[in-house]
Design an enzyme around this catalytic site. Structure first.
Site, PDB file in Angstrom:
ATOM      1  N   HIS A  70      15.871  28.548   9.816  1.00 13.06           N
ATOM      2  CA  HIS A  70      15.430  29.777   9.158  1.00 13.06           C
ATOM      3  C   HIS A  70      15.245  30.916  10.175  1.00 13.06           C
ATOM      4  O   HIS A  70      15.571  32.061   9.896  1.00 13.06           O
ATOM      5  CB  HIS A  70      14.132  29.517   8.408  1.00 13.06           C
ATOM      6  CG  HIS A  70      13.706  30.679   7.591  1.00 13.06           C
ATOM      7  ND1 HIS A  70      14.432  31.126   6.508  1.00 13.06           N
ATOM      8  CD2 HIS A  70      12.663  31.512   7.716  1.00 13.06           C
ATOM      9  CE1 HIS A  70      13.835  32.177   6.002  1.00 13.06           C
ATOM     10  NE2 HIS A  70      12.761  32.430   6.724  1.00 13.06           N
TER      11      HIS A  70
ATOM     12  N   GLN B 231       7.534  28.331   8.351  1.00 12.46           N
ATOM     13  CA  GLN B 231       6.261  28.762   8.968  1.00 12.46           C
ATOM     14  C   GLN B 231       6.474  28.756  10.482  1.00 12.46           C
ATOM     15  O   GLN B 231       6.054  27.861  11.203  1.00 12.46           O
ATOM     16  CB  GLN B 231       5.133  27.798   8.547  1.00 12.46           C
ATOM     17  CG  GLN B 231       3.761  28.129   9.110  1.00 12.46           C
ATOM     18  CD  GLN B 231       3.001  29.189   8.337  1.00 12.46           C
ATOM     19  OE1 GLN B 231       3.369  29.538   7.226  1.00 12.46           O
ATOM     20  NE2 GLN B 231       1.935  29.722   8.922  1.00 12.46           N
TER      21      GLN B 231
ATOM     22  N   LYS C 178      15.804  44.038  -0.033  1.00  9.00           N
ATOM     23  CA  LYS C 178      14.983  43.062  -0.774  1.00  9.00           C
ATOM     24  C   LYS C 178      13.498  43.286  -0.491  1.00  9.00           C
ATOM     25  O   LYS C 178      13.085  43.453   0.653  1.00  9.00           O
ATOM     26  CB  LYS C 178      15.386  41.651  -0.342  1.00  9.00           C
ATOM     27  CG  LYS C 178      14.499  40.525  -0.878  1.00  9.00           C
ATOM     28  CD  LYS C 178      15.212  39.191  -0.717  1.00  9.00           C
ATOM     29  CE  LYS C 178      14.308  38.079  -0.269  1.00  9.00           C
ATOM     30  NZ  LYS C 178      15.012  36.806  -0.080  1.00  9.00           N
TER      31      LYS C 178
ATOM     32  N   GLU D 188       3.195   2.127   2.240  1.00  8.78           N
ATOM     33  CA  GLU D 188       3.748   2.523   3.540  1.00  8.78           C
ATOM     34  C   GLU D 188       5.192   2.038   3.670  1.00  8.78           C
ATOM     35  O   GLU D 188       5.577   1.029   3.086  1.00  8.78           O
ATOM     36  CB  GLU D 188       2.890   1.951   4.677  1.00  8.78           C
ATOM     37  CG  GLU D 188       1.531   2.637   4.766  1.00  8.78           C
ATOM     38  CD  GLU D 188       0.686   2.115   5.922  1.00  8.78           C
ATOM     39  OE1 GLU D 188       1.118   1.196   6.636  1.00  8.78           O
ATOM     40  OE2 GLU D 188      -0.442   2.635   6.084  1.00  8.78           O
TER      41      GLU D 188
ATOM     42  N   ASP E 243       0.829  -1.225   0.000  1.00 10.76           N
ATOM     43  CA  ASP E 243       0.000   0.000   0.000  1.00 10.76           C
ATOM     44  C   ASP E 243       0.860   1.272   0.000  1.00 10.76           C
ATOM     45  O   ASP E 243       0.334   2.381   0.111  1.00 10.76           O
ATOM     46  CB  ASP E 243      -0.938  -0.002   1.208  1.00 10.76           C
ATOM     47  CG  ASP E 243      -0.177  -0.052   2.531  1.00 10.76           C
ATOM     48  OD1 ASP E 243       1.071  -0.069   2.502  1.00 10.76           O
ATOM     49  OD2 ASP E 243      -0.831  -0.069   3.594  1.00 10.76           O
TER      50      ASP E 243
ATOM     51  N   ASP F 165      19.654  39.946   1.593  1.00 12.20           N
ATOM     52  CA  ASP F 165      18.643  40.678   2.382  1.00 12.20           C
ATOM     53  C   ASP F 165      19.165  40.958   3.781  1.00 12.20           C
ATOM     54  O   ASP F 165      20.196  40.440   4.203  1.00 12.20           O
ATOM     55  CB  ASP F 165      17.307  39.923   2.424  1.00 12.20           C
ATOM     56  CG  ASP F 165      17.462  38.515   2.972  1.00 12.20           C
ATOM     57  OD1 ASP F 165      18.280  38.323   3.881  1.00 12.20           O
ATOM     58  OD2 ASP F 165      16.757  37.618   2.470  1.00 12.20           O
TER      59      ASP F 165
HETATM   60  C1  R5P Z   1      14.915  34.440   2.874  1.00 12.56           C
HETATM   61  O1  R5P Z   1      14.628  34.869   3.973  1.00 12.56           O
HETATM   62  C2  R5P Z   1      15.975  33.428   2.689  1.00 12.56           C
HETATM   63  O2  R5P Z   1      17.152  33.796   3.351  1.00 12.56           O
HETATM   64  C3  R5P Z   1      16.295  33.172   1.224  1.00 12.56           C
HETATM   65  O3  R5P Z   1      16.808  34.367   0.657  1.00 12.56           O
HETATM   66  C4  R5P Z   1      15.089  32.768   0.434  1.00 12.56           C
HETATM   67  O4  R5P Z   1      14.355  31.777   1.104  1.00 12.56           O
HETATM   68  C5  R5P Z   1      15.526  32.252  -0.917  1.00 12.56           C
HETATM   69  O5  R5P Z   1      14.397  31.879  -1.634  1.00 12.56           O
HETATM   70  P1  R5P Z   1      14.400  31.856  -3.226  1.00 12.56           P
HETATM   71  O6  R5P Z   1      15.568  31.033  -3.670  1.00 12.56           O
HETATM   72  O7  R5P Z   1      13.082  31.196  -3.548  1.00 12.56           O
HETATM   73  O8  R5P Z   1      14.446  33.269  -3.681  1.00 12.56           O
END
Ligand code: R5P
Length: 291
Positions: A125, A93, A185, A37, A35, A162
């Protein structure tokens, strides 16, 4: 200490085992049930031993494999389980932006730590995510691995695409003893961004070998725009360096077309994977759990 590598991080797991003084290394036996899994079984004598499980969670299947691996290691009688998640999926998120949304990063932390004694990840992140774990959690940096690579290449200037990457650029600039600045950015949508040079005085770009440094490259939209901007201002060469190279769709080819080289660490399998975070992960394990 034993090291077990999940399917998303087998090579990195083996490198970590070498950094731990050639700790016994293995991969689980896996197959799919009719299935679909996942079935897995870990081998080796793990009873009473410390076990390091290494698995990035780029896809939902990777995540499920990690959870099953952790359970299998506990069932095998491991003394302690140290879970290394080099790329921690769902970390973006990290808060509820709109009513009705989950805080995905938090819920992943809770589930990943369930059968773990400690969690180690790399360049999350957001700074707040580490505090969502209730068990000991550590964050290795991808910067030393990238610095080891960049020290062998011509580099005059570090640029963060950024402001969120300022600390990263500063740290790399210190390690390489080079100037740095961050671009302005504005994100238009998930595939498009607008970038501009900062209003403040910056190091000259013309003729310089520039490294664009980011934590993650996803669609490549940010790096492609940043490289074009630097070329418009006369950069002599542009390299793109990141910890996590997701390179969705044709991102790799699009970045390749506007840069001289793409470098990433081995938190994810990709064609730019040139440096390893294994020494940095092993260093945390040896420091925090010496025996
Ligand atoms: C943003 O905060 C991250 O540091 C990256 O710059 C971003 O996630 C890169 O995403 P993409 O390659 O889709 O522009």
């Amino acid at each position: 200490m034993h090291v077990i590598g999940g399917s998303a991080s087998t090579a990195l797991a083996e490198r970590i085992s070498r950094e731990l003084g050639n700790a016994p290394f293995g991969i689980p036996f896996t197959k799919r049930f009719p299935d679909g899994e996942l079935y897995l079984r870990v081998g080796g004598r793990l009873e009473g031993d410390d076990v390091v499980v290494v698995q990035s969670t780029r896809t939902d299947q990777d995540l499920l494999e990690l959870l099953l691996l952790e359970d299998a290691v506990r069932e095998a009688g491991a003394r302690r389980t140290f879970v290394v998640v080099p790329y921690f999926g769902y970390a973006r998120q990290d808060r509820r932006f709109f009513p009705g949304e989950p805080v995905s990063a938090r819920t992943l932390c809770r589930h990943v730590e369930l059968d773990a004694d400690a969690v180690i990840t790399v360049d999350l992140h957001s700074d707040q995510t580490l505090s969502q774990f209730s068990k000991p959690a550590f964050e290795a940096s991808g910067i030393p691995a990238l610095a080891r690579l960049l020290k062998e290449r011509p580099v005059d200037l570090l640029v963060s695409p950024d402001k969120g990457g300022i600390e990263r650029a500063k740290r790399m600039a210190q390690l390489l003893d080079r100037p740095w600045f961050a671009l302005e950015k504005k994100r238009i949508d998930s595939d498009h961004v607008e970038l501009s040079l900062p209003a403040t005085p910056i190091s000259p770009i013309a003729g310089k070998q520039v490294v664009l440094l980011d934590d993650v490259i996803t669609t490549g939209g940010t790096i492609v725009e940043a490289a074009r901007l630097l070329h418009r201002h006369g950069a002599g060469g542009v390299r793109a360096a990141c910890t996590h190279g997701l390179f969705l769709r044709d991102a790799f080819e699009r970045i390749k077309a506007v840069t001289d080289e793409i470098l990433s660490t081995d938190t994810l399998l990709n064609p730019a994977e040139k440096g390893s975070v294994a020494p940095d992960v092993a260093q945390i394990l040896l420091r925090e759990y010496p025996s």
